[in-house]
Design a protein around this motif. Structure first.
Motif, PDB file in Angstrom:
ATOM      1  N   GLY A  53      28.474  42.370  30.974  1.00 27.75           N
ATOM      2  CA  GLY A  53      28.743  42.264  32.550  1.00 27.75           C
ATOM      3  C   GLY A  53      27.532  42.062  33.454  1.00 27.75           C
ATOM      4  N   THR A  54      26.426  41.322  33.026  1.00 25.03           N
ATOM      5  CA  THR A  54      25.423  41.272  33.924  1.00 25.03           C
ATOM      6  C   THR A  54      25.249  39.622  33.711  1.00 25.03           C
ATOM      7  N   LEU A  55      24.334  39.322  34.986  1.00 28.54           N
ATOM      8  CA  LEU A  55      23.891  37.924  35.213  1.00 28.54           C
ATOM      9  C   LEU A  55      22.455  38.321  35.827  1.00 28.54           C
ATOM     10  N   ARG A  56      21.456  37.775  34.963  1.00 32.70           N
ATOM     11  CA  ARG A  56      20.123  37.631  35.098  1.00 32.70           C
ATOM     12  C   ARG A  56      19.704  36.597  35.803  1.00 32.70           C
ATOM     13  N   VAL A  57      19.106  36.817  37.112  1.00 31.76           N
ATOM     14  CA  VAL A  57      18.503  35.528  37.980  1.00 31.76           C
ATOM     15  C   VAL A  57      17.162  35.693  38.105  1.00 31.76           C
ATOM     16  N   GLY A  58      16.364  34.358  37.866  1.00 28.11           N
ATOM     17  CA  GLY A  58      15.205  34.268  37.647  1.00 28.11           C
ATOM     18  C   GLY A  58      14.618  33.584  38.862  1.00 28.11           C
ATOM     19  N   GLY A  59      13.534  33.925  39.320  1.00 27.76           N
ATOM     20  CA  GLY A  59      12.908  33.154  40.370  1.00 27.76           C
ATOM     21  C   GLY A  59      12.679  34.162  41.580  1.00 27.76           C
ATOM     22  N   GLU A  60      12.359  33.714  42.918  1.00 27.61           N
ATOM     23  CA  GLU A  60      12.251  34.425  43.908  1.00 27.61           C
ATOM     24  C   GLU A  60      13.185  34.485  44.935  1.00 27.61           C
ATOM     25  N   VAL A  61      14.321  34.929  44.422  1.00 25.08           N
ATOM     26  CA  VAL A  61      15.549  34.869  45.026  1.00 25.08           C
ATOM     27  C   VAL A  61      15.573  36.268  45.829  1.00 25.08           C
TER      28      VAL A  61
END
Length: 83
Positions: A53-61
């Motif tokens: 149940g997770t989403l990992r968002v990479g970057g400078e968001v």
């Protein structure tokens, strides 16, 4: 919550925001969330773990932009125990 992939990583390492997702996302929902999030400024990568149940968002968001997109950063970050 914004955390680096590795605490010992260099300062220019990609940041990761972990977002809690609603349970039971289907493939269509994952694609819809992916489109919404990938359009946000600073997003470099997405990694779904539907079972957890997770989403990992990479970057400078900016976490605030994730909230405006209808997603809330998970308070436990990458150590989330959902699912």
């Amino acid at each position: 919550m914004v955390e680096r992939n590795d605490p010992s990583a260099p300062a220019d390492a990609t940041r990761v925001v972990t977002v809690a997702l609603p349970p039971g996302l289907c493939r269509r929902c994952v694609r819809a969330v992916s489109r919404r999030v990938s359009d946000l400024s600073g997003v470099m990568s997405l990694e779904f773990d539907v079972a957890a149940g997770t989403l990992r968002v990479g970057g400078e968001v900016d976490p605030a932009s994730l909230r405006r997109a209808g997603l809330a950063p998970c308070p436990d970050g990458p150590d989330c125990g959902l699912g």
